[in-house]
Each structure stands twice: as structure tokens, then as C-alpha cells.
Design an enzyme around this catalytic site. Structure first.
Site, PDB file in Angstrom:
ATOM      1  N   HIS A  80      -2.880 -17.111  -6.125  1.00  0.00           N
ATOM      2  CA  HIS A  80      -3.796 -16.409  -5.210  1.00  0.00           C
ATOM      3  C   HIS A  80      -5.026 -17.242  -4.858  1.00  0.00           C
ATOM      4  CE1 HIS A  80      -5.344 -15.986  -9.193  1.00  0.00           C
ATOM      5  NE2 HIS A  80      -6.489 -15.539  -8.715  1.00  0.00           N
ATOM      6  N   ASP A  81      -5.165 -18.411  -5.469  1.00  0.00           N
ATOM      7  CA  ASP A  81      -6.303 -19.280  -5.178  1.00  0.00           C
ATOM      8  C   ASP A  81      -5.912 -20.484  -4.335  1.00  0.00           C
ATOM      9  OD1 ASP A  81      -7.988 -17.710  -6.810  1.00  0.00           O
ATOM     10  OD2 ASP A  81      -7.445 -18.859  -8.604  1.00  0.00           O
ATOM     11  N   ASP A 105      -7.603 -15.800 -17.645  1.00  0.00           N
ATOM     12  CA  ASP A 105      -8.370 -16.382 -16.545  1.00  0.00           C
ATOM     13  C   ASP A 105      -9.354 -17.440 -17.056  1.00  0.00           C
ATOM     14  OD1 ASP A 105      -9.136 -15.994 -13.633  1.00  0.00           O
ATOM     15  OD2 ASP A 105     -11.083 -15.597 -14.544  1.00  0.00           O
ATOM     16  N   ASP A 111      -3.822  -9.636 -16.345  1.00  0.00           N
ATOM     17  CA  ASP A 111      -4.755 -10.742 -16.135  1.00  0.00           C
ATOM     18  C   ASP A 111      -6.038 -10.444 -16.914  1.00  0.00           C
ATOM     19  OD1 ASP A 111      -6.070 -12.947 -14.968  1.00  0.00           O
ATOM     20  OD2 ASP A 111      -5.090 -12.588 -13.037  1.00  0.00           O
ATOM     21  N   ASN A 130      -0.611   4.561  -0.043  1.00  0.00           N
ATOM     22  CA  ASN A 130      -1.294   5.785   0.402  1.00  0.00           C
ATOM     23  C   ASN A 130      -2.068   5.621   1.707  1.00  0.00           C
ATOM     24  OD1 ASN A 130      -3.300   4.185  -0.546  1.00  0.00           O
ATOM     25  ND2 ASN A 130      -4.215   5.700  -1.915  1.00  0.00           N
ATOM     26  N   ASP A 150      -4.444   3.636   2.687  1.00  0.00           N
ATOM     27  CA  ASP A 150      -5.855   3.228   2.780  1.00  0.00           C
ATOM     28  C   ASP A 150      -6.000   1.738   3.102  1.00  0.00           C
ATOM     29  OD1 ASP A 150      -5.183   2.030   0.408  1.00  0.00           O
ATOM     30  OD2 ASP A 150      -6.764   2.965  -0.782  1.00  0.00           O
ATOM     31  N   ASP A 202      -1.521  -1.114  -3.975  1.00  0.00           N
ATOM     32  CA  ASP A 202      -1.840  -0.358  -5.182  1.00  0.00           C
ATOM     33  C   ASP A 202      -0.656  -0.336  -6.144  1.00  0.00           C
ATOM     34  OD1 ASP A 202      -0.127   1.645  -3.977  1.00  0.00           O
ATOM     35  OD2 ASP A 202      -1.842   2.153  -2.693  1.00  0.00           O
ATOM     36  N   ASP A 237       0.858  -1.187   0.000  1.00  0.00           N
ATOM     37  CA  ASP A 237       0.000   0.000   0.000  1.00  0.00           C
ATOM     38  C   ASP A 237       0.893   1.235   0.000  1.00  0.00           C
ATOM     39  OD1 ASP A 237      -2.040   1.814   0.309  1.00  0.00           O
ATOM     40  OD2 ASP A 237      -2.236   1.486   2.477  1.00  0.00           O
ATOM     41  N   GLU A 254      -5.037 -20.195 -18.099  1.00  0.00           N
ATOM     42  CA  GLU A 254      -5.416 -20.961 -16.907  1.00  0.00           C
ATOM     43  C   GLU A 254      -6.431 -22.027 -17.315  1.00  0.00           C
ATOM     44  OE1 GLU A 254      -7.333 -20.378 -12.438  1.00  0.00           O
ATOM     45  OE2 GLU A 254      -8.190 -19.304 -14.120  1.00  0.00           O
TER      46      GLU A 254
HETATM   47  C1  GLC Z   1      -9.812 -17.870 -11.700  1.00  0.00           C
HETATM   48  C2  GLC Z   1      -9.133 -16.924 -10.747  1.00  0.00           C
HETATM   49  C3  GLC Z   1      -9.944 -16.825  -9.482  1.00  0.00           C
HETATM   50  C4  GLC Z   1     -11.307 -16.290  -9.836  1.00  0.00           C
HETATM   51  C5  GLC Z   1     -11.959 -17.132 -10.931  1.00  0.00           C
HETATM   52  C6  GLC Z   1     -13.128 -16.408 -11.534  1.00  0.00           C
HETATM   53  O1  GLC Z   1      -9.814 -19.173 -11.235  1.00  0.00           O
HETATM   54  O2  GLC Z   1      -7.812 -17.327 -10.528  1.00  0.00           O
HETATM   55  O3  GLC Z   1      -9.338 -16.030  -8.515  1.00  0.00           O
HETATM   56  O4  GLC Z   1     -12.120 -16.285  -8.710  1.00  0.00           O
HETATM   57  O5  GLC Z   1     -11.088 -17.407 -11.985  1.00  0.00           O
HETATM   58  O6  GLC Z   1     -12.687 -15.316 -12.290  1.00  0.00           O
HETATM   59 CA    CA Z   2      -3.639   1.983  -1.350  1.00  0.00          CA
END
Ligand code: GLC
Ligand code: CA
Length: 543
Positions: A319-320, A203, A102, A27, A29, A33, A25, A245
Site C-alpha cells: 500500500h506504500d 509496522d 497489522d 454499505n 458510504d 469495510d 464497500d 517491516e
Molecule cells: C509503514 C506503513 C505506512 C505508514 C508508516 C507509518 O511504513 O506501511 O503506510 O504510513 O509505516 O505507520
Molecule cells: Ca463502508
């Protein structure tokens, strides 16, 4: 290995995934970012990565943390402005880092102007950009379920139709059958290419060619036709890295996605190895121990079947997914050893490695109280299973093991308040172990996980065998060792990992003394046959 048609630059590259809201971050909040990422480019250059896969930063109501886009050509104010994005691309380039965007093309946000128009009436020109079916309020077209719980069909009373959504209700599926929609998507991508992005992550791309009447979600009949058109109209005009993906990819399908003729993407991002610790035929929340021999078999199969006719991504995290050191390593006594072992094991293989933010410092899973979780998938599952009569403690056990929020806690930069992530109130709680586990302390320790990753990245660039070598699994039936060789043009790489917390004796009859040791996660041992808990070594033999 020279660059050229058969060896594009991304075969020797390493990608780093940034999940912007949790990275830095700038700023106060409490939300990471774009300017925060710019501040950390020196760190990423020091690590040695070639590209950043940036999780979505476009305008979005943030129902699924940006994977629900309402404007593909603008930045969400939470992350900054389009100018900040342009500056990020430029500054990253100065650090020899490309930015990969992405692209969420399976669905948009329900607040996207296309959808706002689409639901105005059946005659509206945008109506057909989405997937609609007739029905009555009581009976949806069929019983398909959405990935985040509930029916995949949502009733719109004004026009008396259902729209289809594979994810949340706020993520209506786009209708790829419509050529005008496809054209708009290509124009948008070309616009990003002109802004100088270095590549794209696609994605859930295997879900774009859905056929809901047949209950087909993944790998629909027109999937590769759509992707080839997409690639022709956009990516093939540049020298990009593109990764699709694909949860539903087999090795055969992956060869289409990553055909060396460049007709689709550079590579596939598939999950066969990563879903192993769940009960067969059930959901990811239904936990099972990792079947180690099966893990070896699956990774071996992907290594062999894509050899010279496709290209894979190498990853343990994103991230999943939960943090790998907590999942298949040991995040307590052997956190450092096991994190390095997992890194060595993966980075010795063929493919393009992906490092997810924090993996390079051995960040771990968390155990939060329910009110501290943020992820829509986790929150919906919790409610759904409570209603189905599951014990709360069992639900929490699943969440601790598999919640996507394990990956989404703020990046741990240093031991100051909020781990140096923000001066404000972080959008999600920081993992309380940040005083010990943080980037600053890792960087002052030459034996750290950070430097292990750095070394592995350098090795991939230095030796051809990492990108080119043919793979052979060693000791396939051994239940502690994960070991293999890679061989090409007189170089033979040995990667030998003790994937357990017990000592293991290696019975391979090689003359280790005559080999160069490229990396080891322990100090030299008296008896080189003995591998200590999670010990991992890389040897190189040259002819
Ligand atoms: C992909 C992303 C995931 C998202 C899903 C729907 O699997 O990695 O984070 O929730 O698609 O867009
Ligand atoms: Ca921020």
C-alpha cells in the site's frame, strides 16, 4: 517437505494484502469495510492464498489511513465492529484463510488515551509512554525530520516539552524503554491471539528502539532485545505467521529477525530491491531509471545469504508502493505479458510471496489532478516542494511515479459503476481503466493475469523446490534476461524471464525438450531459444 520445526506452514504459503478502505464497500458510504472483505472471501479462496494481511482497521482518526491508532482493541466504525472482525476471522478460517493483523507499535495516534494522559503533565503515569525532550518553543532538541515532512519534534506549550514523532504530528512515537508500555502491548497482542488471528505484520518495527539524542531512528541498540521479549511474551505461544517491516534491514540484520530458532519473527519484509529507481542519497521522489543488473545482484544476494538461516518476504507491491506493472513492466502494449513476467520472476524465488490487492489482475498507476490525491505523504511533499521552488510539472511527474495513492485506488471488481467497489461516492477516485481491467473479466479469461497468479500459488504447494531449492543466478551480466535456477533433492527449477520489451535470445545450453514446462506466459514458440517481449517460462527437470 514435511511440516515441523524446520518447515513451518508459512514457508509454503502465499499472503494477500488487503487495504480495507479500498477493497470492497458493503454499505454504500464509499469506504471499504470488514463486511466487504467477507463478501470477497470466495474470490480469495479461488485465487488460493493462505493468509490475508489486513492493513489497520483499529480505531483511528485516520490521519495516516489507520496507521495512527487510538484504540488497539476496537475496530474503527468506518470499517465495522468488533463483532464484524470476529466474523471475518471465523469466515476466513472456513475459507482456509488466516487473518494477519497489522500492529502499529512504533507510534500511536495523538488521540490515544495514553497520549491524552501523557500530555497532561510530566508526573502523569502515562507521560513516559512517549518520547519527550525539553527545549524552548524556538529551539527544538535537534534538527531531525519526520518522514512525512517537517520537524520530528512537536512543542506542547502546556508542559513546555517536545514530543518525538518519526511520522506525522498525529503519530507520536511510543517509548519502548518503558517496561509498563511494553507489558500493555503484549497483553493487547495476546488478546488478539485469543480472538483467533493467524499472525501479525509489524509496522516499521525497526524504528521502535529509537535514540533521538543520537539521531538514531532505525536499528537502535536495544532493537533485538525488545523484539525477542515481544516474541517470547506473545507470538511464541501460538503457531503464527509474523513479519517485520524493516526498511533498514541488511541481510545480517534479517537473519536476526527471521532466525529459524523462532526467537523473533517468521520473516522479514525488507526493501533493498524496491528502492532502486531513485537517485542515490536522495528521496524516493527523485526518479532514476531502474539499474537492472543491480536489481539482479541484490535479489541474488538476499536469496543466497538467507538460505537455510533466515526467511524473506517476496513482494513487488504494497500500500506504500506504486503498481509494479506501471513501474518496471509496461502497462500499455505489454500489460498482461509484463505483469505475468514479474509474477513468475518473484514467485520462483525462496521466501513467502505477498500479493497486494489488484496486483493479481494487473492494476496500474494513475495520473490524477492534485485534488484527487488523498495520501498525507503525497500532499505534504507537494506543498513542501512547491515552497522549495520545484516546478509543479516535475512534482506531478514524481507523484505519478511514486505516490502511495497509486496503490490505494479502489479495487476493480467489474465494469459497473465505480468498478463494483461501492454504490456510493468512493473515498478516492476509481482508476478510469476499470472497464477493461477488472476481476470479473480476468476470471472469465483462462489466459489472464489472475490465472497466472493462481497457477504460481499452486506450483509452490506442489513442488518442494519452491520452498527449499538453492538459488543460482544465470546470465548475471545479461541486460535483458533475469534467469535463475532453484535446486533441491533431484528437482531443478529454471525460471527464465525476458525483462524487456525486445526479443532476446537465450544462450543456455540445456535440453529444454526433456524438461517439463510448468508455466509460460506465451503460446509455444517455433524456436525455444527466442524469448518474446516479457516472455517468462518455468521449466522443471526431475532426476
Ligand atoms: C509503514 C506503513 C505506512 C505508514 C508508516 C507509518 O511504513 O506501511 O503506510 O504510513 O509505516 O505507520
Ligand atoms: Ca463502508
Amino acid at each position: 517437505m514435511r511440516e515441523g520445526k524446520n518447515c513451518p506452514w508459512w514457508k509454503k504459503s502465499v499472503v494477500y494484502q488487503v487495504y480495507p478502505r479500498s477493497f470492497q464497500d458493503s454499505n454504500g458510504d464509499g469506504i471499504g469495510d470488514l463486511n466487504g472483505i467477507i463478501q470477497r472471501l470466495d474470490y480469495l479462496q479461488e485465487l488460493g492464498i493462505d493468509a490475508i494481511w489486513l492493513s489497520p482497521v483499529c480505531k483511528s482518526p485516520q490521519d495516516d489511513n489507520g496507521y495512527d491508532i487510538s484504540d488497539y482493541q476496537d475496530i474503527d466504525p468506518m470499517f465495522g465492529t468488533l463483532q464484524d472482525m470476529e466474523r471475518l476471522i471465523e469466515e476466513a478460517n472456513k475459507h482456509h484463510i488466516k487473518i494477519m493483523i497489522d500492529l502499529v507499535l512504533n507510534h500511536s495516534s495523538d488521540e490515544h488515551p495514553w497520549f491524552l494522559e501523557a500530555k497532561k503533565g510530566r508526573e502523569n503515569p502515562y507521560h513516559d509512554y512517549y518520547v519527550w525532550r525539553d527545549g524552548t518553543e524556538e529551539t527544538p532538541p535537534n534538527d531531525m525530520r519526520a518522514a512525512f515532512g517537517g520537524s520530528a519534534w512537536e512543542w506542547v506549550p502546556e508542559i513546555e516539552q517536545y514530543y518525538f514523532h518519526q511520522f506525522s504530528v498525529k503519530q507520536p512515537d511510543l517509548n519502548w524503554e518503558n517496561p509498563k508500555l511494553r507489558q500493555e502491548i503484549y497483553e493487547m497482542i495476546n488478546w488478539w491471539m485469543q480472538k483467533g488471528v493467524g499472525g501479525f505484520r509489524l509496522d516499521v518495527i525497526d524504528q521502535i528502539a529509537k535514540e533521538p539524542d543520537q539521531k538514531i531512528t532505525q536499528n537502535g541498540p536495544r532493537l533485538h532485545e525488545f523484539i525477542q521479549e515481544l516474541s517470547r511474551e506473545t507470538f511464541q505461544k501460538g503457531d503464527l505467521i509474523t513479519v517485520g517491516e524493516a526498511w533498514g534491514a541488511t541481510t545480517e540484520i534479517a537473519k536476526l529477525y527471521s532466525n529459524p530458532d523462532g526467537s523473533e519473527f517468521s520473516m522479514v519484509f525488507q526493501f533493498e530491491h524496491i528502492g532502486l529507481d531513485q537517485q542515490e542519497g536522495k528521496e524516493k521522489w527523485d526518479l532514476a531509471p531502474l539499474p537492472f543488473l543491480k536489481l539482479k545482484k541484490i535479489l541474488e544476494r538476499w536469496q543466497k545469504e538467507l538460505f537455510q538461516c533466515g526467511w524473506n518476504s517476496l513482494f513487488w507491491n504494497n500500500h506504500d508502493l506504486p503498481r509494479i506493472v506501471s513501474r518496471w513492466g509496461n502497462d500499455k502494449e505489454y500489460r498482461t505479458e509484463s505483469a505475468k513476467m514479474l509474477a513468475v520472476l518473484l514467485h520462483g524465488m525462496q521466501g513467502t510471496p505477498y500479493i497486494y490487492q489488484g496486483e493479481e489482475i494487473g492494476m496500474t498507476n494513475v495520473k490524477y489532478a492534485m485534488e484527487d490525491y488523498r495520501d498525507i505523504e503525497t500532499l505534504n511533499m507537494y506543498q513542501e516542494r512547491l515552497e522549495q521552488g520545484y516546478e509543479e510539472s516535475d512534482i506531478m511527474t514524481s507523484i505519478y511515479a511514486k505516490s502511495r495513492d497509486n496503490a490505494r485506488t479502489p479495487m476493480q471488481w467489474n465494469d459497473s459503476l465505480n468498478a463494483g467497489f461501492t454504490e456510493g461516492m468512493p473515498w478516492m477516485k476509481v482508476n478510469p481503466n476499470y472497464k477493461e481491467i477488472n476481476a470479473e473479466s480476468q476470471r472469465t479469461d483462462p489466459d489472464s493475469i489472475f490465472y497466472c497468479y493462481k497457477t504460481l500459488i499452486q506450483l509452490r504447494k506442489k513442488y518442494e523446490v519452491f520452498a527449499e531449492g538453492a538459488f543460482e543466478l544465470l546470465m548475471p551480466e545479461h541486460n535483458q534476461f533475469f534467469a535463475y535456477t532453484r535446486e533441491s533433492q533431484g528437482e531443478k527449477l529454471y525460471v527464465i524471464c525476458n525483462f524487456s520489451e525486445k526479443e532476446a535470445v537465450c544462450s543456455l545450453e540445456e535440453n529444454w525438450k526433456n524438461m517439463q514446462i510448468l508455466y509460460s506466459n506465451y503460446p509455444e514458440s517455433v524456436d525455444e531459444k527466442i524469448y518474446r517481449p516479457y516472455e517468462a517460462r518455468m521449466y522443471l527437470r526431475c532426476q
